[in-house]
Scaffold this motif. Structure first.
Motif, PDB file in Angstrom:
ATOM      1  N   LEU A 105      -3.505 -14.735  -8.480  1.00 49.21           N
ATOM      2  CA  LEU A 105      -3.984 -14.546  -7.104  1.00 49.21           C
ATOM      3  C   LEU A 105      -4.163 -15.901  -6.417  1.00 49.21           C
ATOM      4  CD1 LEU A 105      -6.739 -11.802  -7.725  1.00 49.21           C
ATOM      5  CD2 LEU A 105      -4.331 -11.464  -7.121  1.00 49.21           C
TER       6      LEU A 105
ATOM      7  N   CYS B   4       0.614 -12.757  -6.525  1.00 45.86           N
ATOM      8  CA  CYS B   4       0.250 -12.131  -5.244  1.00 45.86           C
ATOM      9  C   CYS B   4      -0.840 -13.016  -4.659  1.00 45.86           C
ATOM     10  CB  CYS B   4      -0.231 -10.698  -5.474  1.00 45.86           C
ATOM     11  SG  CYS B   4      -0.552  -9.855  -3.900  1.00 45.86           S
TER      12      CYS B   4
ATOM     13  N   GLU C 179     -12.062  -4.462   0.861  1.00 46.00           N
ATOM     14  CA  GLU C 179     -12.348  -4.389  -0.570  1.00 46.00           C
ATOM     15  C   GLU C 179     -11.785  -3.127  -1.211  1.00 46.00           C
ATOM     16  OE1 GLU C 179     -16.448  -5.223  -1.648  1.00 46.00           O
ATOM     17  OE2 GLU C 179     -15.944  -4.555  -3.697  1.00 46.00           O
TER      18      GLU C 179
ATOM     19  N   HIS D 211       0.812  -1.221   0.000  1.00 44.29           N
ATOM     20  CA  HIS D 211       0.000   0.000   0.000  1.00 44.29           C
ATOM     21  C   HIS D 211       0.843   1.268   0.000  1.00 44.29           C
ATOM     22  CE1 HIS D 211      -3.408  -2.538   0.405  1.00 44.29           C
ATOM     23  NE2 HIS D 211      -2.889  -3.100   1.482  1.00 44.29           N
TER      24      HIS D 211
ATOM     25  N   VAL E  19      -4.067 -10.498  -0.669  1.00 39.10           N
ATOM     26  CA  VAL E  19      -5.116  -9.476  -0.695  1.00 39.10           C
ATOM     27  C   VAL E  19      -6.358  -9.912   0.094  1.00 39.10           C
ATOM     28  CG1 VAL E  19      -4.315  -8.544  -2.909  1.00 39.10           C
ATOM     29  CG2 VAL E  19      -6.193 -10.174  -2.894  1.00 39.10           C
TER      30      VAL E  19
ATOM     31  N   PHE F 274      -6.933  -7.869   3.000  1.00 39.37           N
ATOM     32  CA  PHE F 274      -7.201  -6.437   2.840  1.00 39.37           C
ATOM     33  C   PHE F 274      -8.708  -6.212   2.655  1.00 39.37           C
ATOM     34  CE2 PHE F 274      -2.911  -6.337   0.368  1.00 39.37           C
ATOM     35  CZ  PHE F 274      -2.212  -6.481   1.557  1.00 39.37           C
TER      36      PHE F 274
ATOM     37  N   TRP G  46      -5.560  -3.294  -8.018  1.00 34.22           N
ATOM     38  CA  TRP G  46      -5.653  -3.873  -9.375  1.00 34.22           C
ATOM     39  C   TRP G  46      -5.003  -2.978 -10.436  1.00 34.22           C
ATOM     40  CZ3 TRP G  46      -6.105  -7.931  -6.991  1.00 34.22           C
ATOM     41  CH2 TRP G  46      -7.203  -8.309  -6.205  1.00 34.22           C
TER      42      TRP G  46
ATOM     43  N   GLU H  10      -9.228 -15.502  -3.846  1.00 35.02           N
ATOM     44  CA  GLU H  10      -9.131 -14.095  -4.217  1.00 35.02           C
ATOM     45  C   GLU H  10      -9.575 -13.902  -5.671  1.00 35.02           C
ATOM     46  OE1 GLU H  10      -5.252 -13.284  -1.350  1.00 35.02           O
ATOM     47  OE2 GLU H  10      -4.964 -14.122  -3.340  1.00 35.02           O
TER      48      GLU H  10
ATOM     49  N   ARG I 108      -9.124  -1.419  -0.355  1.00 36.97           N
ATOM     50  CA  ARG I 108      -7.675  -1.568  -0.537  1.00 36.97           C
ATOM     51  C   ARG I 108      -7.357  -2.533  -1.680  1.00 36.97           C
ATOM     52  NH1 ARG I 108      -3.798   1.176   2.440  1.00 36.97           N
ATOM     53  NH2 ARG I 108      -4.645   1.816   4.438  1.00 36.97           N
ATOM     54  N   GLN I 109      -8.180  -3.578  -1.808  1.00 34.29           N
ATOM     55  CA  GLN I 109      -7.973  -4.525  -2.919  1.00 34.29           C
ATOM     56  C   GLN I 109      -8.171  -3.805  -4.251  1.00 34.29           C
ATOM     57  OE1 GLN I 109     -10.143  -8.210  -2.765  1.00 34.29           O
ATOM     58  NE2 GLN I 109      -9.680  -8.571  -0.618  1.00 34.29           N
ATOM     59  N   ARG I 110      -9.254  -3.025  -4.333  1.00 34.44           N
ATOM     60  CA  ARG I 110      -9.556  -2.328  -5.595  1.00 34.44           C
ATOM     61  C   ARG I 110      -8.470  -1.348  -5.977  1.00 34.44           C
ATOM     62  NH1 ARG I 110     -15.737  -1.186  -6.994  1.00 34.44           N
ATOM     63  NH2 ARG I 110     -16.631  -3.036  -6.047  1.00 34.44           N
TER      64      ARG I 110
END
Ligand SMILES: C[S@@+](CC[C@H](N)C(=O)[O-])C[C@H]1O[C@@H](n2cnc3c(N)ncnc32)[C@H](O)[C@@H]1O
Length: 280
Positions: A255, A224, A233, A210, A228, A231, A240, A259, A235-237
């Motif tokens: 992933l 990865c 949602e 991050h 994720v 994390f 990408w 994930e 932070r995941q978005r």
């Protein structure tokens, strides 16, 4: 960890203490800590308090605000570092069939080939990749091919760099590959150490997914896996498009089993195989 036997048992975390700990974990590492993880958090903080000889979580929260370096320790104790050689082995099968065949030609043309194990934990993932690369492409050892292996947790990275594993940990490596790529550890001959051929292919770096990424060149494949999921949602978005930017056109993002890129339609990726995504 050398906990004194006389240390008091920590009182249960109050709601406020739990929220504060969860907020720091989210801020520092993007970790999402739901209420269901409360007892896990409690036990890990309690162990840390014993180690530091602090009586209460309030003292620990004070330490976290006085000494920012303790925040890294907190992240380290709250992250899950489980990993294994050949975990989700279908991904290595995919790499063998789909990615590796074109690599020798590219290396011969003088291209660089790069892999990134993002959230590499104790090193099993990048070393598995290194074994598979060396088996499929022996010239990888002397070409411009490297695996970046990064993690937020400096302690687990130290273990990864040591590259020493128990007999049960290396069980999933085929005996002939174990013989070829691992040696008996110099400290303890019950243990296995990864050999120089594997080490030479892997570069370990501390990196928070991050934060800013210092890498200048794109990757052919980013793995990865099982990262994720920890994390939220949002932070995941955020990740990408950043992963997409760090891939060559047509590069793959792999992933973990639970994930998914979501939403896939607007992500600039297409699904190619189980949790394997291709940059469009
Ligand atoms: C469960 S392990 C996954 C290891 C390996 N990828 C695998 O699938 O076996 C998750 C790893 O993600 C790391 N991690 C958690 N948050 C991170 C962050 N914000 N940046 C980088 N790594 C992170 C943890 O330290 C941990 O080593």
């Amino acid at each position: 960890m050398n906990a004194p036997t006389t240390s008091p048992i920590m009182a249960a975390l109050t709601d406020e203490e739990f929220q504060k700990i969860a907020a720091i974990a989210s801020e520092e590492a993007g970790l999402s800590i739901p209420d269901s993880k409360r007892s896990l958090v409690q036990s890990r903080i309690s162990r840390r308090l014993r180690h530091l000889r602090l009586p209460t979580c309030r003292d620990y929260l004070q330490l976290l605000s006085d000494a920012p370096s303790e925040k890294r320790e907190l992240v380290s104790i709250l992250t899950t570092n489980v990993s294994s050689f050949y975990r989700e082995s279908h991904h290595f099968e995919f790499l063998r069939k789909t990615i590796f065949p074109s690599i020798p030609t590219r290396l011969n043309q003088g291209d660089r080939v790069r892999f990134w194990s993002a959230g590499c934990s104790s090193g099993e993932e990048p070393y598995t990749l290194a074994i598979e690369l060396l088996k499929a492409i022996p010239e990888a050892a002397s070409s411009d091919l490297l695996i970046l292996a990064s993690d937020i947790d400096p302690k687990i990275l130290e273990r990864a760099k040591t590259g020493t594993y128990s007999p049960s940990a290396v069980d999933t490596i085929a005996p002939e590959d174990r013989k070829k790529f691992l040696t008996a550890s110099s400290d303890d001959d019950e243990m296995f150490s990864v050999g120089d051929e594997l080490r030479n292919l892997v570069r370990f770096r501390e990196l928070n997914l991050h934060a800013t990424w210092p890498m200048r060149h794109p990757f052919d494949v980013i793995m990865c896996r099982n990262v994720v999921i920890y994390f939220d949602e949002h932070r995941q978005r955020e990740l990408w498009p950043r992963f997409r930017e760090m891939l060559v056109p047509g590069g793959r993002l792999i992933l973990g089993h639970s994930e998914r890129i979501h939403p896939i339609e607007s992500s600039g990726f297409t699904t190619e195989s189980v949790t394997v995504y291709r940059r469009t």
